[in-house]
Motif scaffolding. Structure first.
Motif, mmCIF file in Angstrom:
data_model
loop_
_atom_site.group_PDB
_atom_site.id
_atom_site.type_symbol
_atom_site.label_atom_id
_atom_site.label_comp_id
_atom_site.label_asym_id
_atom_site.label_seq_id
_atom_site.Cartn_x
_atom_site.Cartn_y
_atom_site.Cartn_z
ATOM 1 N N VAL B 38 15.155 6.688 24.081
ATOM 2 C CA VAL B 38 14.543 7.789 23.345
ATOM 3 C C VAL B 38 15.490 8.986 23.329
ATOM 4 O O VAL B 38 15.855 9.507 24.381
ATOM 5 C CB VAL B 38 13.199 8.226 23.964
ATOM 6 N N VAL B 39 15.918 9.391 22.132
ATOM 7 C CA VAL B 39 16.772 10.569 21.995
ATOM 8 C C VAL B 39 15.904 11.804 22.206
ATOM 9 O O VAL B 39 14.825 11.917 21.633
ATOM 10 C CB VAL B 39 17.420 10.620 20.600
ATOM 11 N N ASN B 40 16.359 12.700 23.074
ATOM 12 C CA ASN B 40 15.542 13.877 23.352
ATOM 13 C C ASN B 40 16.346 15.148 23.080
ATOM 14 O O ASN B 40 16.975 15.695 23.976
ATOM 15 C CB ASN B 40 15.064 13.834 24.804
ATOM 16 N N ILE B 41 16.317 15.615 21.829
ATOM 17 C CA ILE B 41 17.003 16.880 21.589
ATOM 18 C C ILE B 41 16.049 18.049 21.800
ATOM 19 O O ILE B 41 16.393 19.193 21.569
ATOM 20 C CB ILE B 41 17.712 16.958 20.212
ATOM 21 N N ARG B 173 15.414 -1.998 34.443
ATOM 22 C CA ARG B 173 14.408 -2.105 33.379
ATOM 23 C C ARG B 173 14.592 -0.996 32.351
ATOM 24 O O ARG B 173 14.470 -1.217 31.153
ATOM 25 C CB ARG B 173 13.001 -2.022 33.981
ATOM 26 N N LEU B 174 14.887 0.223 32.865
ATOM 27 C CA LEU B 174 15.071 1.358 31.954
ATOM 28 C C LEU B 174 16.220 1.068 30.989
ATOM 29 O O LEU B 174 16.099 1.228 29.774
ATOM 30 C CB LEU B 174 15.365 2.629 32.757
ATOM 31 N N ARG B 175 17.343 0.591 31.542
ATOM 32 C CA ARG B 175 18.500 0.313 30.686
ATOM 33 C C ARG B 175 18.202 -0.848 29.749
ATOM 34 O O ARG B 175 18.651 -0.880 28.609
ATOM 35 C CB ARG B 175 19.733 0.035 31.547
ATOM 36 N N ALA B 176 17.397 -1.798 30.238
ATOM 37 C CA ALA B 176 17.069 -2.960 29.399
ATOM 38 C C ALA B 176 16.275 -2.538 28.166
ATOM 39 O O ALA B 176 16.547 -2.993 27.059
ATOM 40 C CB ALA B 176 16.283 -3.981 30.214
ATOM 41 N N VAL B 177 15.298 -1.635 28.339
ATOM 42 C CA VAL B 177 14.484 -1.252 27.175
ATOM 43 C C VAL B 177 15.271 -0.354 26.223
ATOM 44 O O VAL B 177 14.909 -0.227 25.056
ATOM 45 C CB VAL B 177 13.153 -0.568 27.571
ATOM 46 N N GLY B 178 16.342 0.253 26.726
ATOM 47 C CA GLY B 178 17.183 1.056 25.840
ATOM 48 C C GLY B 178 18.208 0.206 25.123
ATOM 49 O O GLY B 178 18.692 0.548 24.057
ATOM 50 N N GLU B 179 18.559 -0.914 25.734
ATOM 51 C CA GLU B 179 19.617 -1.767 25.193
ATOM 52 C C GLU B 179 19.033 -2.821 24.259
ATOM 53 O O GLU B 179 19.499 -3.016 23.152
ATOM 54 C CB GLU B 179 20.344 -2.429 26.372
ATOM 55 N N ASN B 190 7.354 -3.741 30.561
ATOM 56 C CA ASN B 190 6.531 -2.928 29.663
ATOM 57 C C ASN B 190 7.414 -1.851 29.014
ATOM 58 O O ASN B 190 7.737 -0.841 29.626
ATOM 59 C CB ASN B 190 5.381 -2.287 30.444
ATOM 60 N N VAL B 191 7.822 -2.120 27.764
ATOM 61 C CA VAL B 191 8.786 -1.249 27.087
ATOM 62 C C VAL B 191 8.256 0.175 26.977
ATOM 63 O O VAL B 191 8.949 1.145 27.296
ATOM 64 C CB VAL B 191 9.125 -1.798 25.679
ATOM 65 N N TYR B 192 7.005 0.288 26.536
ATOM 66 C CA TYR B 192 6.446 1.626 26.331
ATOM 67 C C TYR B 192 6.423 2.422 27.626
ATOM 68 O O TYR B 192 6.815 3.587 27.657
ATOM 69 C CB TYR B 192 5.032 1.524 25.761
ATOM 70 N N SER B 298 22.190 0.447 22.805
ATOM 71 C CA SER B 298 22.066 -0.128 21.458
ATOM 72 C C SER B 298 20.795 0.301 20.739
ATOM 73 O O SER B 298 20.790 0.497 19.534
ATOM 74 C CB SER B 298 22.091 -1.644 21.530
ATOM 75 N N ALA B 299 19.683 0.411 21.493
ATOM 76 C CA ALA B 299 18.418 0.721 20.833
ATOM 77 C C ALA B 299 18.087 2.205 20.965
ATOM 78 O O ALA B 299 16.938 2.608 20.818
ATOM 79 C CB ALA B 299 17.293 -0.116 21.413
#
Lengths: 354, 307
Positions: B38-41, B173-179, B190-192, B298-299
């Motif tokens: 999640v990009v957080n600007i 897990r955190l890196r996995a849901v981002g990748e 649980n991605v969410y 990647s994601a």
């Protein structure tokens, strides 16, 4: 009654957007209640100050004018999957170029000066969009970050130029442009608008909306933009030069944001000063969004945000005026969240078909 | 040459540390959020919220630690709004972040007027009490660092975040849901939930950055985040989405700023504007180079839709 699919989508778009705006005002009411003020009083005063008096209307038009232009610029980018967050910086550089031409070539007659300054504002914006645009096309650097960076560089650079070279003694702004670069205010023609700096750049903004519509829907170039926006790889297979079209679109997007500066420079104060853009570049993103990237939707959205922006002065005595900024942020959050509902509805319509 | 040597003093190091603390904290937050995808600007706004909540809590309870707690709660609440909009409603993360920034400016000024009847600054507050560490207190630089609980916390957090991201199941897990959220989902992650966690942590860290600013100045002033959220984002990119490298980049940006302040105090008239541009220009250069492309998750910025 049988409605066509396009009309259904049109209705759901308008309905959901209006519902999202209503929801923002309801949440905003809670903030007003927190500081022990009656929200109905505030909202009525807001309505009265904006819609029920000619000066309020004129101020709304004045504030909406640059929002239409940055909104159009950002929407044009969105059409081709370009995320131009740099409208603020493009507007600042456009404004500096516009003012600089106006006081440097002070001897020019109006029929040369006016087009020159307008062109300068446009090209200033183009120049500032060029760096992220070329980087996007050549190296794939994502424009969100590069345009944000360009915003800060624009502020620092113009601040440097004004502080070190161009400021009028005892002030923080440049000298005035030549009178030949002044554009007439609307109150010259409509006396009820007296006192408002609303000016003829409004007509430029509306003309740009028509040009935008024509460009997107009636020209081969517009077809290319739409094809890229829908499906870049299919567009490429179909023989569209993606890079060239993206580059062009990005530059025009920057130019439109640059033009937004004419409202202030040529129609209002006639000089450049730091902070004149007042976040219009950022708010343009909201305008493009609420207006669904449609030129006529953008006019509506710019009027809404322009009215709110003028509203700060109307309600200031009742409640801290920053409630307006809270409302603007709420509108953005609700509208982008509500888009999911619209997408789901359209998906369901398509399923029913097949 | 003489002037060049004159700026390298102990004061320069102290100033570097003082300026870098908020950059480091917020850069850590930016990294955690983006590693989760999640990009957080909105960090710029979350700093502001943190600063304001800390002052409010501190002012009304008289306890600076309760102020810190209020800041973390406030930062996480507004980060949660960003998370709901981006994760639940799959809205555009950039626009949501911008809205959070606009909201933060509005909310802090709105309540500044209500609580402190001023449009520019709050009442005065005390900072955190200084810690007295035997042998070290009184020594230059090291004494400054070890006597400040927030600086120590910041150093601790750099190691903690680095460890959490690379050495724990949570970080994996955190890196996995981002990748690759689809793959992570298939494996039962649980991605969410993970993405919410990333954004909320970033809210807490950005708020701590705000606490530092407010406690350093002993008050809240309007717009005191001053673009630091964006500098932190550039530090994250510079650090290639690695928390430790991002912290180092933040330290480097703090150093550049400290040099500029030092040059001004000894009377060298260098246009500040060019030093202000350094992080921004560097970021564009880095993005233009080929280095950065493979390093973003990647994601990152892509909403996830569960099938």
């Amino acid at each position: 009654m049988k409605l066509s699919k396009t009309f259904k989508i049109f209705l759901i778009n308008i309905g959901v957007t209006l519902a999202a705006i209503l929801a923002s005002f309801i949440v905003g009411a809670f903030f007003i209640l927190l500081v022990d003020v009656n929200p109905i009083t505030v909202y009525w005063k807001l309505f009265e100050g904006i819609a029920l008096n000619p000066y309020g209307l004129a101020q709304t038009l004045f504030k909406a004018t640059p929002l239409i232009m940055t909104g159009l610029g950002i929407a044009l980018g969105f059409k081709a999957n370009i995320f131009n967050i740099g409208a603020e910086g493009q507007m600042v550089v456009g404004g500096f170029a516009c003012a600089w031409l106006g006081f440097t070539f002070a001897g020019l007659p109006a029929f040369l000066m006016v087009p020159l300054c307008i062109l300068g504002a446009f090209l200033g914006g183009v120049l500032w969009a060029a760096v992220p645009a070329i980087l996007k096309v050549k190296t794939g650097a994502h424009e969100v970050i590069t345009t944000i960076m360009m915003n800060f560089i624009a502020l620092a650079l113009t601040n440097y130029l004004v502080t070190y070279f161009f400021h009028l003694p005892e002030t923080v702004h440049t000298q005035l442009t030549s009178q030949t670069a002044f554009l007439p205010r609307l109150d010259q023609y409509i006396s009820a608008f007296k006192g408002s700096p609303a000016n003829v750049t409004l007509f430029l903004a509306v003309a740009l909306c028509v040009a935008f519509w024509w460009l997107i829907w009636k020209t081969p170039y517009g077809y290319e933009i739409r094809a890229i926006g829908l499906n870049p790889s299919a567009a490429e297979t179909g023989g569209i030069h993606i890079k060239r079209t993206v580059l062009m679109t990005f530059l025009i997007s920057g130019g439109l944001s640059g033009l937004a500066a004419t409202n202030f420079i040529m129609g209002y104060k006639h000089y450049f000063e730091e902070g004149f853009s007042q976040g219009v570049g950022f708010m343009g993103i909201a305008v493009a969004l609420v207006g669904q990237n449609n030129p006529f939707g953008i006019i509506f959205a710019a009027l809404l945000f322009g009215a709110l922006s003028h509203g700060t002065l109307v309600i200031n005595a009742l409640v801290p005026k920053d409630i307006i900024q809270i409302l603007q942020a709420l509108v953005i959050l609700f509208v982008i969240s509500a888009n999911l509902l619209i997408k789901k509805y359209i998906a369901r319509l398509n399923e029913d078909r097949s | 040459m003489n002037e060049f040597l004159q700026i390298f003093t102990l004061a320069l190091l102290s100033t570097t540390v003082r300026i870098s603390v908020p950059y480091i904290l917020v850069a850590l937050g930016a990294t955690v959020s983006e590693l989760g995808g999640v990009v957080n600007i909105g960090l710029e706004g979350l700093i502001l919220i943190g600063a304001f909540c800390s002052v409010l809590g501190n002012y009304y309870t008289g306890n600076p630690w309760l102020g810190v707690l209020c800041a973390v709660a406030g930062g996480m609440f507004f980060a949660w709004i960003h998370a709901v909009v981006c994760i639940k409603f799959r809205a555009n993360q950039i626009i949501s972040g911008l809205a959070i920034n606009i909201m933060a400016i509005g909310v802090t000024k709105f309540f500044l007027k209500y609580f402190f009847h001023s449009s520019s600054n709050s009442g005065r507050i005390s900072g955190l009490p200084k810690w007295n560490i035997p042998f070290l207190s009184g020594t230059p630089v090291l004494g400054d660092i070890t006597s400040s609980p927030l600086i120590l916390l910041t150093i601790l957090l750099v190691f903690a975040v680095f460890y959490a991201v690379y050495k724990t199941p949570f970080g994996l897990r955190l890196r996995a849901v981002g990748e690759n959220p689809e793959a992570a989902d298939t494996l039962g992650v649980n991605v969410y939930k993970m993405r919410y966690a990333g954004v909320l942590i970033s809210g807490a860290l950005a708020a701590l950055g705000g606490v530092w600013l407010a406690y350093d100045q002993h008050q809240f002033t309007d717009g005191m985040s001053g673009g630091r959220g964006y500098i932190a984002l550039t530090a994250m990119i510079f650090g290639k989405w690695n928390p430790a490298l991002a912290a180092l980049a933040a330290l480097f940006f703090g150093f550049a700023e400290a040099i500029q302040i030092q040059l001004q105090t000894i009377g060298v008239d260098l246009p500040v504007q060019f030093i202000q541009m350094i992080p921004y220009v560097l970021t564009i250069v880095v993005l233009a180079g080929s280095l950065s492309k493979s390093t973003a998750p990647s994601a990152d910025g892509v909403p996830y839709e569960k099938e």
